[in-house]
Design a protein around this motif. Structure first.
Motif, short mmCIF file in Angstrom:
data_model
loop_
_atom_site.label_atom_id
_atom_site.label_comp_id
_atom_site.label_asym_id
_atom_site.label_seq_id
_atom_site.Cartn_x
_atom_site.Cartn_y
_atom_site.Cartn_z
N LEU A 1 1.71 -9.65 -9.75
CA LEU A 1 0.73 -10.88 -10.20
C LEU A 1 -0.54 -10.95 -9.59
CD1 LEU A 1 3.76 -13.62 -10.76
CD2 LEU A 1 2.32 -12.67 -12.70
N LEU A 2 -0.32 -10.77 -8.25
CA LEU A 2 -1.53 -10.79 -7.50
C LEU A 2 -2.51 -9.78 -7.96
CD1 LEU A 2 -0.17 -11.29 -3.81
CD2 LEU A 2 -1.66 -12.84 -4.96
N ALA A 3 -2.17 -8.58 -8.38
CA ALA A 3 -2.90 -7.28 -9.09
C ALA A 3 -3.57 -7.78 -10.00
CB ALA A 3 -2.10 -6.16 -9.14
N ARG A 4 -3.24 -9.01 -11.00
CA ARG A 4 -3.83 -9.60 -12.03
C ARG A 4 -5.15 -10.37 -11.71
NH1 ARG A 4 0.52 -11.57 -15.69
NH2 ARG A 4 -1.58 -12.38 -16.95
N MET A 5 -5.15 -11.05 -10.30
CA MET A 5 -6.09 -11.86 -10.25
C MET A 5 -7.42 -11.27 -10.11
SD MET A 5 -4.61 -14.40 -7.11
CE MET A 5 -6.38 -14.90 -6.83
N PRO A 6 -8.63 -12.04 -10.46
CA PRO A 6 -10.00 -11.18 -10.51
C PRO A 6 -10.42 -10.92 -9.07
CG PRO A 6 -9.87 -13.72 -11.03
CD PRO A 6 -8.52 -13.26 -10.90
N GLY A 7 -10.71 -9.70 -8.90
CA GLY A 7 -11.26 -9.38 -7.72
C GLY A 7 -10.30 -8.53 -6.75
N LEU A 8 -8.95 -8.59 -7.29
CA LEU A 8 -7.90 -7.91 -6.57
C LEU A 8 -7.40 -6.72 -7.48
CD1 LEU A 8 -5.79 -10.54 -4.81
CD2 LEU A 8 -7.51 -9.28 -3.78
N GLY A 9 -7.22 -5.45 -6.80
CA GLY A 9 -6.74 -4.60 -7.66
C GLY A 9 -5.41 -4.25 -7.29
N PRO A 10 -4.74 -3.12 -7.55
CA PRO A 10 -3.12 -2.87 -7.20
C PRO A 10 -3.02 -2.64 -5.72
CG PRO A 10 -3.62 -1.63 -8.90
CD PRO A 10 -5.20 -2.01 -8.61
N ARG A 11 -4.11 -1.96 -5.02
CA ARG A 11 -3.98 -1.47 -3.59
C ARG A 11 -4.23 -3.27 -2.71
NH1 ARG A 11 -4.68 3.41 -0.65
NH2 ARG A 11 -3.97 4.34 -2.37
N SER A 12 -5.30 -3.68 -3.26
CA SER A 12 -5.53 -4.99 -2.42
C SER A 12 -4.79 -6.04 -2.71
CB SER A 12 -7.09 -5.60 -2.84
OG SER A 12 -7.19 -5.41 -4.04
N ALA A 13 -3.96 -5.90 -3.78
CA ALA A 13 -2.89 -6.79 -4.12
C ALA A 13 -1.74 -6.81 -3.05
CB ALA A 13 -2.28 -6.93 -5.60
N ARG A 14 -1.39 -5.69 -2.73
CA ARG A 14 -0.22 -5.22 -1.87
C ARG A 14 -0.73 -5.81 -0.49
NH1 ARG A 14 0.55 -0.26 -4.52
NH2 ARG A 14 -1.22 0.61 -3.38
N ARG A 15 -1.94 -5.46 -0.27
CA ARG A 15 -2.48 -5.97 1.30
C ARG A 15 -2.45 -7.48 1.24
NH1 ARG A 15 -5.92 -2.35 4.05
NH2 ARG A 15 -6.18 -1.36 2.02
N ALA A 16 -2.91 -8.06 0.27
CA ALA A 16 -2.89 -9.66 0.19
C ALA A 16 -1.66 -10.18 0.14
CB ALA A 16 -3.49 -9.89 -1.24
N ALA A 17 -0.50 -9.45 -0.47
CA ALA A 17 0.88 -10.00 -0.31
C ALA A 17 1.27 -9.92 0.86
CB ALA A 17 1.66 -9.13 -1.60
N LEU A 18 0.94 -9.00 1.75
CA LEU A 18 1.66 -8.94 3.20
C LEU A 18 0.98 -9.88 3.93
CD1 LEU A 18 3.62 -6.78 4.42
CD2 LEU A 18 1.90 -5.31 4.97
N GLN A 19 -0.41 -9.85 3.56
CA GLN A 19 -1.08 -11.18 4.50
C GLN A 19 -0.21 -12.24 4.22
OE1 GLN A 19 -3.28 -10.51 7.06
NE2 GLN A 19 -2.88 -8.62 6.91
N LEU A 20 -0.20 -12.74 2.88
CA LEU A 20 0.40 -13.89 2.63
C LEU A 20 1.59 -14.09 3.12
CD1 LEU A 20 -0.56 -14.10 -1.23
CD2 LEU A 20 -1.37 -15.50 0.66
N ILE A 21 2.73 -13.20 3.20
CA ILE A 21 3.85 -13.06 3.62
C ILE A 21 3.96 -13.46 5.20
CG2 ILE A 21 5.89 -11.56 4.11
CD1 ILE A 21 5.43 -10.37 1.33
N LYS A 22 2.71 -12.81 5.76
CA LYS A 22 2.93 -12.96 7.44
C LYS A 22 2.38 -14.33 7.53
CE LYS A 22 1.97 -8.32 8.88
NZ LYS A 22 1.21 -7.42 9.11
N LYS A 23 1.65 -15.14 6.74
CA LYS A 23 1.19 -16.46 6.97
C LYS A 23 1.91 -17.42 6.13
CE LYS A 23 -3.51 -14.97 7.98
NZ LYS A 23 -4.96 -15.02 7.31
N ARG A 24 3.13 -17.18 6.13
CA ARG A 24 4.23 -17.75 5.05
C ARG A 24 4.02 -19.24 5.29
NH1 ARG A 24 10.24 -16.43 4.83
NH2 ARG A 24 9.78 -16.28 6.95
N ASP A 25 4.11 -19.82 6.31
CA ASP A 25 4.07 -21.38 6.61
C ASP A 25 2.58 -21.86 6.52
OD1 ASP A 25 6.73 -21.07 6.80
OD2 ASP A 25 6.66 -21.16 8.96
N THR A 26 1.84 -21.23 6.79
CA THR A 26 0.35 -21.74 7.04
C THR A 26 -0.40 -21.60 5.39
OG1 THR A 26 -0.51 -19.75 7.96
CG2 THR A 26 0.13 -21.72 9.33
N LEU A 27 -0.01 -20.57 4.79
CA LEU A 27 -1.05 -19.91 3.63
C LEU A 27 -0.03 -19.76 2.28
CD1 LEU A 27 -3.58 -19.56 2.41
CD2 LEU A 27 -3.54 -17.23 3.30
#
Ligand SMILES: [Zn+2]
Ligand SMILES: [Zn+2]
Lengths: 201, 201
Positions: A16-42
């Motif tokens: 689903l993140l990969a379908r956001m404007p400005g994110l492709g499949p590779r940056s979607a994985r990176r974004a997912a991981l960053q989001l997971i690491k900032k679970r409580d704050t983001l």
């Protein structure tokens, strides 16, 4: 992806993140991981903000803006000049103009511009309501804040004709908007100058 | 932003989106609007996927991977070779290696690399559990898949020392020419490593 790298919940988030404007499949994985690491704050707060937005956002029946109330925050603002309307193609243009701080009136969002290529015709745009709003006794000026593209100018001509029978002045943004430029990429200074130097259409 | 362009719910969505990796304030507004336009197909599902991820994701106590189960999907996979462990810095490296399809064993995520500059010391890394996992009778090889940077190599040396008392072979990734890489763009260190570690054609 050759294979799933994690459980289905994380895979679904990545897809689903990969379908956001400005994110492709590779940056979607990176974004997912960053989001997971900032679970409580983001991740948690963003999930909640998206849920609220998804459930509460409506299109303003007055102007076509999106907001959580109808009429929208701008249409409800009694401090706005009732003798003008600023006509824009899209909500993103409305947001860009609001950021410039140069507009003291309300807006009218067409929801697109006329385009032979994309098959967008007058009946696809929010035009009937514009004529109604332009017809109220206190209305004096309609500012066409449309892109300086061929389609934008075609639309501007069409709207001018449509309003020709009304006692309102139709104006357009000053040149200063780069030819071929899209409104919401412009800086606030340029937008604000373009509003100030608007000319008779 | 000079002023709020919409109700507080949309502003909050924009502000949180702006904190996502790869999105700045401007692209966050664009993303928010695109999400709102795709409310039913994207915004709603993404909100739900984020909520599920936020509530269910845990860190695997075995390997340090993130997943919705503990042990993680990879650690539970009985088809994996139990005689090897692939040591990585971060979950993103684990994901990248999984995508390559080249790893048939399980992983161990250190959660960082030693760095004097960033103040990351051995006690900040997931090292105690690595020694335990490397000590099981069936273990034969520990592959250090760490970056070819100074910090990565410092960490590799540290881990090698840490495991020196165990009857396991410690290996590292080959240096060489990336697949599809052009020779004259590569640095001398990579080229000389590629020559030294040449293989039969
Ligand atoms: Zn409105
Ligand atoms: Zn695991």
């Amino acid at each position: 992806m050759p294979q799933a790298v994690a459980g289905p919940e994380i895979e679904r988030l990545i897809q689903l993140l990969a379908r956001m404007p400005g994110l492709g499949p590779r940056s979607a994985r990176r974004a997912a991981l960053q989001l997971i690491k900032k679970r409580d704050t983001l991740l948690g707060p963003l999930a909640e903000a998206m849920r609220v937005a998804s459930e509460r956002i409506v299109t303003c029946r007055e102007c076509g803006n999106v907001d959580t109330c109808d009429p929208c925050t701008i249409c409800r603002d009694h401090g706005r000049d009732p003798s003008m309307l600023v006509v824009v193609e899209d909500v993103s243009d409305l947001w860009a103009l609001e950021r410039s701080g140069a507009v003291t009136a309300r807006y009218h969002v067409l929801g697109g511009i006329l385009s032979a290529l994309d098959g967008i015709r007058p009946e696809n745009l929010n035009l009937a309501r514009l004529v109604e709003r332009a017809s109220v006794p206190e209305m004096r000026e309609i500012i066409l804040a449309l892109s300086a593209t061929v389609d934008g100018q075609t639309t501007a001509h069409y709207v001018t004709e449509l309003l020709a029978h009304l006692p309102v002045k139709v104006t357009k943004l000053a040149h200063g908007v780069p030819v071929g430029g899209e409104l919401d990429y412009l800086d606030e200074g340029t937008l604000s100058a373009a509003i100030r130097q608007r000319t008779a259409f």
